[in-house]
Design a protein around this motif. Sequence first.
Motif, PDB file in Angstrom:
ATOM      1  N   ASN A  93       0.867  -1.172   0.000  1.00 51.44           N
ATOM      2  CA  ASN A  93       0.000   0.000   0.000  1.00 51.44           C
ATOM      3  C   ASN A  93       0.911   1.231   0.000  1.00 51.44           C
ATOM      4  O   ASN A  93       1.913   1.241   0.713  1.00 51.44           O
ATOM      5  CB  ASN A  93      -0.888  -0.020   1.255  1.00 51.44           C
ATOM      6  CG  ASN A  93      -1.940   1.067   1.197  1.00 51.44           C
ATOM      7  OD1 ASN A  93      -1.650   2.227   1.433  1.00 51.44           O
ATOM      8  ND2 ASN A  93      -3.155   0.686   0.888  1.00 51.44           N
ATOM      9  N   LYS A 289     -16.380  -1.140  -3.312  1.00 50.18           N
ATOM     10  CA  LYS A 289     -16.186   0.265  -3.685  1.00 50.18           C
ATOM     11  C   LYS A 289     -17.446   1.122  -3.469  1.00 50.18           C
ATOM     12  O   LYS A 289     -18.554   0.587  -3.334  1.00 50.18           O
ATOM     13  CB  LYS A 289     -15.725   0.376  -5.140  1.00 50.18           C
ATOM     14  CG  LYS A 289     -16.764  -0.026  -6.170  1.00 50.18           C
ATOM     15  CD  LYS A 289     -16.145   0.005  -7.542  1.00 50.18           C
ATOM     16  CE  LYS A 289     -16.722   1.160  -8.327  1.00 50.18           C
ATOM     17  NZ  LYS A 289     -16.512   1.064  -9.781  1.00 50.18           N
ATOM     18  N   CYS A 307     -13.180   7.872   7.214  1.00 45.21           N
ATOM     19  CA  CYS A 307     -11.970   7.120   6.887  1.00 45.21           C
ATOM     20  C   CYS A 307     -12.320   5.704   6.470  1.00 45.21           C
ATOM     21  O   CYS A 307     -13.477   5.284   6.547  1.00 45.21           O
ATOM     22  CB  CYS A 307     -11.006   7.112   8.072  1.00 45.21           C
ATOM     23  SG  CYS A 307     -11.619   6.211   9.488  1.00 45.21           S
ATOM     24  N   ASN A 308     -11.307   5.003   6.022  1.00 47.77           N
ATOM     25  CA  ASN A 308     -11.489   3.647   5.506  1.00 47.77           C
ATOM     26  C   ASN A 308     -10.480   2.717   6.153  1.00 47.77           C
ATOM     27  O   ASN A 308      -9.338   3.110   6.392  1.00 47.77           O
ATOM     28  CB  ASN A 308     -11.255   3.652   3.986  1.00 47.77           C
ATOM     29  CG  ASN A 308     -11.054   2.261   3.434  1.00 47.77           C
ATOM     30  OD1 ASN A 308     -11.866   1.364   3.662  1.00 47.77           O
ATOM     31  ND2 ASN A 308      -9.955   2.057   2.730  1.00 47.77           N
ATOM     32  N   TYR A 312      -8.465  -1.502  -0.107  1.00 48.28           N
ATOM     33  CA  TYR A 312      -8.212  -0.484  -1.144  1.00 48.28           C
ATOM     34  C   TYR A 312      -8.876   0.842  -0.814  1.00 48.28           C
ATOM     35  O   TYR A 312      -9.827   0.893  -0.029  1.00 48.28           O
ATOM     36  CB  TYR A 312      -8.699  -0.995  -2.503  1.00 48.28           C
ATOM     37  CG  TYR A 312      -7.799  -2.069  -3.057  1.00 48.28           C
ATOM     38  CD1 TYR A 312      -6.507  -1.755  -3.450  1.00 48.28           C
ATOM     39  CD2 TYR A 312      -8.225  -3.373  -3.162  1.00 48.28           C
ATOM     40  CE1 TYR A 312      -5.659  -2.727  -3.944  1.00 48.28           C
ATOM     41  CE2 TYR A 312      -7.384  -4.359  -3.649  1.00 48.28           C
ATOM     42  CZ  TYR A 312      -6.095  -4.031  -4.048  1.00 48.28           C
ATOM     43  OH  TYR A 312      -5.266  -4.991  -4.519  1.00 48.28           O
ATOM     44  N   ASP A 313      -8.400   1.872  -1.495  1.00 50.13           N
ATOM     45  CA  ASP A 313      -8.929   3.212  -1.238  1.00 50.13           C
ATOM     46  C   ASP A 313     -10.177   3.496  -2.081  1.00 50.13           C
ATOM     47  O   ASP A 313     -10.471   4.633  -2.394  1.00 50.13           O
ATOM     48  CB  ASP A 313      -7.855   4.270  -1.502  1.00 50.13           C
ATOM     49  CG  ASP A 313      -7.356   4.237  -2.934  1.00 50.13           C
ATOM     50  OD1 ASP A 313      -7.609   3.240  -3.626  1.00 50.13           O
ATOM     51  OD2 ASP A 313      -6.721   5.214  -3.362  1.00 50.13           O
ATOM     52  N   ASN A 334      -2.358  13.556   7.823  1.00 49.29           N
ATOM     53  CA  ASN A 334      -3.383  12.548   7.520  1.00 49.29           C
ATOM     54  C   ASN A 334      -4.806  13.034   7.725  1.00 49.29           C
ATOM     55  O   ASN A 334      -5.711  12.229   7.969  1.00 49.29           O
ATOM     56  CB  ASN A 334      -3.147  11.267   8.321  1.00 49.29           C
ATOM     57  CG  ASN A 334      -2.021  10.449   7.743  1.00 49.29           C
ATOM     58  OD1 ASN A 334      -2.014  10.191   6.544  1.00 49.29           O
ATOM     59  ND2 ASN A 334      -1.044  10.089   8.562  1.00 49.29           N
ATOM     60  N   GLN A 351      -6.192   9.996   3.082  1.00 52.99           N
ATOM     61  CA  GLN A 351      -6.554   9.916   1.653  1.00 52.99           C
ATOM     62  C   GLN A 351      -7.445   8.721   1.335  1.00 52.99           C
ATOM     63  O   GLN A 351      -7.423   8.184   0.228  1.00 52.99           O
ATOM     64  CB  GLN A 351      -5.285   9.825   0.783  1.00 52.99           C
ATOM     65  CG  GLN A 351      -4.319  10.990   0.976  1.00 52.99           C
ATOM     66  CD  GLN A 351      -2.966  10.737   0.337  1.00 52.99           C
ATOM     67  OE1 GLN A 351      -2.848  10.066  -0.686  1.00 52.99           O
ATOM     68  NE2 GLN A 351      -1.913  11.266   0.944  1.00 52.99           N
ATOM     69  N   GLY A 352      -8.189   8.266   2.326  1.00 53.35           N
ATOM     70  CA  GLY A 352      -9.085   7.128   2.094  1.00 53.35           C
ATOM     71  C   GLY A 352      -8.366   5.792   2.066  1.00 53.35           C
ATOM     72  O   GLY A 352      -8.952   4.763   1.739  1.00 53.35           O
ATOM     73  N   ARG A 353      -7.059   5.792   2.378  1.00 60.89           N
ATOM     74  CA  ARG A 353      -6.323   4.515   2.432  1.00 60.89           C
ATOM     75  C   ARG A 353      -6.422   3.958   3.845  1.00 60.89           C
ATOM     76  O   ARG A 353      -6.807   4.651   4.770  1.00 60.89           O
ATOM     77  CB  ARG A 353      -4.868   4.728   2.036  1.00 60.89           C
ATOM     78  CG  ARG A 353      -4.735   5.196   0.600  1.00 60.89           C
ATOM     79  CD  ARG A 353      -3.364   4.914   0.052  1.00 60.89           C
ATOM     80  NE  ARG A 353      -3.228   5.394  -1.311  1.00 60.89           N
ATOM     81  CZ  ARG A 353      -3.565   4.692  -2.403  1.00 60.89           C
ATOM     82  NH1 ARG A 353      -4.052   3.469  -2.290  1.00 60.89           N
ATOM     83  NH2 ARG A 353      -3.402   5.196  -3.610  1.00 60.89           N
TER      84      ARG A 353
END
Length: 437
Positions: A93, A289, A307-308, A312-313, A334, A351-353
């Motif tokens: 990642n 997704k 956030c995730n 995957y983002d 962040n 960044q959604g990662r």
Amino acid sequence: MSNIPKKNMEGSFSEVPGKYCVRDIAMADEGRKLIEWAESRMPVLMELRKMYSKTKPFKGYKIAGCLHVTKETAVLIRTFIEAGAELSWSGCNPLSTNDAVAAALADEGVSIYAWYDNGPDFYWCIERTIDIEPQLTLDDGCDLIDTVHEKHQDMAKNYVIGGTEETTTGVHRLRARAAAGELYYPVYAVNDAETKWDFDNVYGTGQSTLDGILRATSVLFAGKNFVVAGHGHCGSGVAKRAQGMGSNTIVTEVKATAALKATLNGHEVMTMEEAAKVGDIFVTATGVKDIIRKEHFEAMRDGAIICNTGHYDAEINITELEEVSKSKRTIRPNCEEYTLKNGNRVYLLAQGRLINLAAAEGHPSEVMDMSFANQFMSHLRLVEAKKADKAIPIEVMDLPVEQDEFIAETKLKMMNMAIDKLTAEQIAYINDYNAGT
Ligand SMILES: NC(=O)c1ccc[n+]([C@@H]2O[C@H](COP(=O)([O-])OP(=O)(O)OC[C@H]3O[C@@H](n4cnc5c(N)ncnc54)[C@H](O)[C@@H]3O)[C@@H](O)[C@H]2O)c1
């Protein structure tokens, strides 16, 4: 090594072509201490290291690895090396590499291509690990297996003995590949082992996701409406921990049984359309997704945090977030503040990662001990089959129950805990179809 393609990123790196590329080799000492800290908390893996350091079962075997470069991964890498393997490693990642750990590994001679925020060179790093021509691949998210299959088909079909896959999303991708008849070597679904899926994903993600949110925001959880999308292994762990911190937990789901478990666990269940209106903190944990989209951002309260923690983002649709926003700025590491066209602000973390690896240190060493014991033992299984000339079916394979039992028993032993044994009478009772009231 002049035939090595140039990487895309410029700037300051510590690099020896054909050997390693990390951010700054001078961080090695810091990294070594982190690795030692993890080693002191990973007794099962250390036991395996002791068991195989003399016999060196991996001697003559090369492993390409693509998995978050954390202090725990370094313990796994050192264990493989002690057991005779030659390794080449990349992160899985762009935001999960610990630069100090990467420096320590490079400094002790590991072939490693990894640095924090390596987005433009993510696949360049993976390609460099394939340069060693591995007989085994160790993956987390299937990007390495995909690269070998798509770009090095001859190697995939005729040279690689087998591989392993660490995470739920990677196993899904592999099963899809196998169903399409496009899988060229056998792969163990390490994720699906009980001592991995029921511990790493649940307790590891549960704790480290909250750790990541805290490091990125420092907000109070108590009293907040904490929305978790997905109540599978990871999501149930996150929701449980948030509940324990005093949040009002809300779960969104698409699977009725998972939603039912969430409600009996004391979480409120609703659709994302409804949750978007009331949530203070949102975590996606589905592996799917577009879980949070345009209409959800527009419905959110001012100050909502998103956030995730899925692989995957793709779970948060950032393109649509940009579309409904008029400006953005980094407010702390962040943490991006988006000001929406409706005037509300929402905060997107990492960044959604995956938040736990991008903003914190990933799972605690104690759970990775079991996941990585599974990785080590699965590769050993592949090598032993090869040495014995035993054919392995080309499919996504589950691990035998005995491996789970060995790991759980060793872990308990290392924790100084004993469990009872079934008596002969109890075994007979279990197997007696006539026993009744
Ligand atoms: N952050 C980490 O360190 C870490 C660790 C392990 C796994 N993962 C990743 O986390 C993700 C989830 O893994 P898991 O093991 O929990 O999987 P899982 O299959 O156990 O759970 C996923 C849940 O999401 C639900 N879901 C699917 N689509 C949904 C939707 N549209 N809305 C709401 N819920 C939906 C499913 O019904 C399921 O209950 C995967 O991408 C996995 O690779 C991340």
